[in-house]
Design an enzyme around this catalytic site. Structure first.
Site, PDB file in Angstrom:
ATOM      1  N   HIS A 141      -2.525   3.495   3.502  1.00 12.73           N
ATOM      2  CA  HIS A 141      -1.616   3.368   2.041  1.00 12.73           C
ATOM      3  C   HIS A 141      -2.372   1.340   1.655  1.00 12.73           C
ATOM      4  CE1 HIS A 141       1.938   1.363  -0.467  1.00 12.73           C
ATOM      5  NE2 HIS A 141       1.875   0.525   0.848  1.00 12.73           N
ATOM      6  N   PHE A 142      -2.065   0.817   2.599  1.00 11.60           N
ATOM      7  CA  PHE A 142      -2.363  -0.782   2.251  1.00 11.60           C
ATOM      8  C   PHE A 142      -3.917  -0.577   1.990  1.00 11.60           C
ATOM      9  CE2 PHE A 142      -3.920  -4.881   5.051  1.00 11.60           C
ATOM     10  CZ  PHE A 142      -1.853  -5.784   3.953  1.00 11.60           C
ATOM     11  N   HIS A 143      -4.853  -0.329   2.069  1.00  8.99           N
ATOM     12  CA  HIS A 143      -5.922  -0.200   1.565  1.00  8.99           C
ATOM     13  C   HIS A 143      -6.142   0.054   0.264  1.00  8.99           C
ATOM     14  CE1 HIS A 143      -7.707  -0.932   5.361  1.00  8.99           C
ATOM     15  NE2 HIS A 143      -8.792  -1.887   5.359  1.00  8.99           N
TER      16      HIS A 143
ATOM     17  N   HIS B 164       7.072  -8.814   3.295  1.00 10.63           N
ATOM     18  CA  HIS B 164       6.855  -7.511   2.112  1.00 10.63           C
ATOM     19  C   HIS B 164       6.085  -8.591   1.075  1.00 10.63           C
ATOM     20  CE1 HIS B 164       6.785  -3.829   0.345  1.00 10.63           C
ATOM     21  NE2 HIS B 164       7.794  -4.647  -0.451  1.00 10.63           N
TER      22      HIS B 164
ATOM     23  N   TYR C  51       3.598  -8.746  -3.096  1.00  8.29           N
ATOM     24  CA  TYR C  51       3.573  -8.801  -4.309  1.00  8.29           C
ATOM     25  C   TYR C  51       3.144 -10.787  -4.827  1.00  8.29           C
ATOM     26  CZ  TYR C  51       7.152  -4.598  -4.115  1.00  8.29           C
ATOM     27  OH  TYR C  51       7.127  -3.512  -4.430  1.00  8.29           O
TER      28      TYR C  51
ATOM     29  N   ARG D 137      -2.409   3.146  14.209  1.00  9.62           N
ATOM     30  CA  ARG D 137      -2.961   2.077  13.364  1.00  9.62           C
ATOM     31  C   ARG D 137      -3.324   1.558  14.976  1.00  9.62           C
ATOM     32  NH1 ARG D 137       1.675  -1.219  10.300  1.00  9.62           N
ATOM     33  NH2 ARG D 137      -0.244  -2.280   9.345  1.00  9.62           N
ATOM     34  N   ARG D 138      -3.735   0.008  14.573  1.00  7.99           N
ATOM     35  CA  ARG D 138      -3.751  -1.239  15.625  1.00  7.99           C
ATOM     36  C   ARG D 138      -4.476  -0.614  16.862  1.00  7.99           C
ATOM     37  NH1 ARG D 138       1.295  -2.781  14.209  1.00  7.99           N
ATOM     38  NH2 ARG D 138       1.914  -3.212  13.050  1.00  7.99           N
TER      39      ARG D 138
END
Length: 548
Positions: free
Chosen positions: A373-375, A222, A226, A438-439
């Protein structure tokens, strides 16, 4: 001809070496991403016996780890050299040593993935077992980044000794905060790789504790988000104000927000493990609370940025509630491209709140919603800002200029990227709510009605991904032009100045004893008891599996 402050040539060469590797990773990782969405549409089969999960691993590792880490270190080397002065021979040596160790590690890991010996995805979860060379390569990448980071810290300490009682340059301070965050966070991934996965893959031990390994990964995983995000914030806080002709709203607020990101980004890994058995619900709840604390510096950043924009617009005669918006330099790619990234962070941040919420996470966990979300966060907010940085940083480092033609093409590239990402990420979010995992490769799951309903969205992902790949081709064309073919000249490395009315920056913000003590305390509170519980009540460890 206007003269700009130039970075020492040796430091510029060091920074560019990192950026070259980052853009090579973008090209290869982007191609893997295109293949991935095409396969998942159900309309395309990979040639030459290449596996879907092999391509997925290439995409995640090259874009999530290699592109970001190399670009960020290059940008931070350049930022510190620009604002705190040329590196000493020692800092430069550590920078180059770190670069070569990271590059060797990257090549080791990449070769193993391409040989289909490490198809363990970007998260390399045990009990999937890769070849030991893959894990050793990852270790080299981490150790190399520590060497480069140490070079930055040595330069910072040297500046502080030469300028007692003065706050360090803001861009340097931000780069050091991000470096400290990275070093502390990577202790987790280094721990699991060195003491668990490497001995296990070498056959020195038969089994691995999956829960401990996964917890150590997310202790790192995580704050990694950042580590990606803070260099974008560096550009938003310090560089964008100079580009638009304004001032930094508050030096103190910018420093405090970075300190809060350092404190609240690390002890929160359990919110990625909310459905993980073996972790008591109390500790998950505590880390969810700490996760939501990150909202505070995010809102501080949003306030500061839009205050800067409004102050600039008002100084240009803007009236009304949003009159300042029209005064912003929309024709300048150095501003417009990162601004699109800023706007994308609004829905991206909202999605993050859903992912970190204990109840709502149950709905979206391990669905392709998370990938969407990640993208939005990494592949839009962060990567578009990185492109915006590259458009002035690359010509600055190579002694060239950003031409009008390349500036115009850069804005077109950002629009193409936004359209492609809007289609792909939007489809991922929607079909994730319909349960699409996913995956996973394309499957109709025995023509199950639910799975058949996902297919139109997966086709939409392929369309969006194809448009995104066109965006990658455009940015690579711009990068090659700025690095090798643009006219020779001087391009500014823009560094903003704080507003005249801003309060004096308190030196307590650079009292590292205070902040590192609080950070250590938060980590110990969040992880000590859960780790003792995991070890005392450990289930039987797992042998390794190779499912490809």
């Amino acid at each position: 001809m206007k003269r700009f402050v130039q970075i020492e040539k040796k430091d510029a060469t060091l920074a560019m070496a990192h950026i070259y590797v980052g853009f090579i990773a973008l090209a290869l990782g982007g191609l893997a991403g295109l293949l991935q969405v095409l396969v998942r549409s159900g309309k395309f089969i990979l040639p030459a016996g290449i596996g879907y999960y092999q391509v997925l691993t290439v995409h995640g590792v090259l874009l999530g780890l290699v592109l970001t880490t190399f670009f960020i270190l290059g940008f931070q080397h350049a930022s510190i050299s620009r604002t705190s002065g040329a590196y000493s021979g020692k800092s430069r040596l550590l920078g180059w040593l770190g670069f070569w160790v990271m590059l060797i590690g990257t090549i080791m890991a990449a070769v193993m993935i391409l040989l289909n010996e490490a198809t363990v995805l970007y998260t390399f979860y045990a009990p999937l077992q890769a070849h030991w060379i893959f894990y050793l390569g990852l270790t080299f990448v981490v150790v190399g980044s520590w060497l480069g980071g140490t070079g930055m810290i040595i330069k910072y300490i040297s500046w502080r000794k030469e300028n007692p009682g003065l706050p360090s340059p803001l861009l340097t301070f931000m780069a050091i905060i991000n470096t400290v965050l990275w070093i502390v966070a990577t202790i987790g991934v280094a721990g699991t790789v060195l003491f668990q996965l490497l001995p296990w893959s070498l056959g020195l031990v038969d089994r691995v504790d999956v829960l401990v390994s996964r917890t150590l990964f997310w202790y790192f995983g995580h704050p990694l988000v950042y580590f990606w995000l803070l260099p974008a914030y560096m550009a938003w806080y310090v560089i964008i104000p100079k580009i638009i002709g304004g001032k930094i709203f508050s030096d103190s607020l910018a420093r405090l927000s970075f300190i809060l990101f350092l404190l609240f980004s690390i002890p929160v890994g359990f919110h990625h493990q909310l459905v993980e058995p073996g972790i008591d619900a109390y500790w998950k709840f505590l880390q969810v609370v700490l996760t939501f604390m990150v909202v505070i510096p995010s809102l501080m950043t949003a306030f500061s940025l839009f205050a800067t924009f409004e102050m600039y617009g008002r100084s240009k005669g803007a009236t009304g509630l949003f009159g300042w918006f029209k005064k912003l330099p929309w024709g300048d790619a150095r501003f417009t491209v990162p601004f699109i990234g800023m706007v994308a962070f609004i829905p991206a941040g909202a999605g993050g709140l859903i992912n970190a919420s204990n109840q709502m996470n149950q709905v979206v966990h391990n669905t392709i919603w998370v990938t969407g979300h990640f993208h939005l966060t990494l592949a839009t907010s962060v990567v578009l800002t990185f492109f915006g940085i590259a458009y002035w940083l690359v010509p600055h480092l190579t002694g060239r200029v950003l031409t009008k033609a390349m500036n115009k093409l850069a804005i077109v590239q950002a629009i193409v990227w936004s359209i492609g990402m809007g289609i792909m990420s939007g489809a991922m979010h929607i079909v994730g709510l319909l349960g699409a995992p996913r995956r996973s490769s394309f499957s109709t799951y025995g023509d199950a009605p639910q799975a058949l309903a996902w297919i139109p969205y997966q086709v939409a992902q392929a369309i969006g991904g194809t448009i995104l790949f066109i965006g990658i081709i455009l940015v690579l064309y711009i990068f090659i032009n700025l690095a090798f073919f643009a006219p020779k000249g001087e391009e500014e490395f823009p560094v903003g100045e704080k507003a005249e009315a801003a309060e004096r920056t308190p030196m307590a913000l650079e009292n590292w004893r205070i902040w590192l003590t609080i950070l250590a305390a938060l980590i110990l509170i969040a992880y000590t008891v859960p780790f003792i519980d995991m070890i005392q009540n450990a289930p039987p460890a797992s042998k390794g599996y190779r499912l490809w």
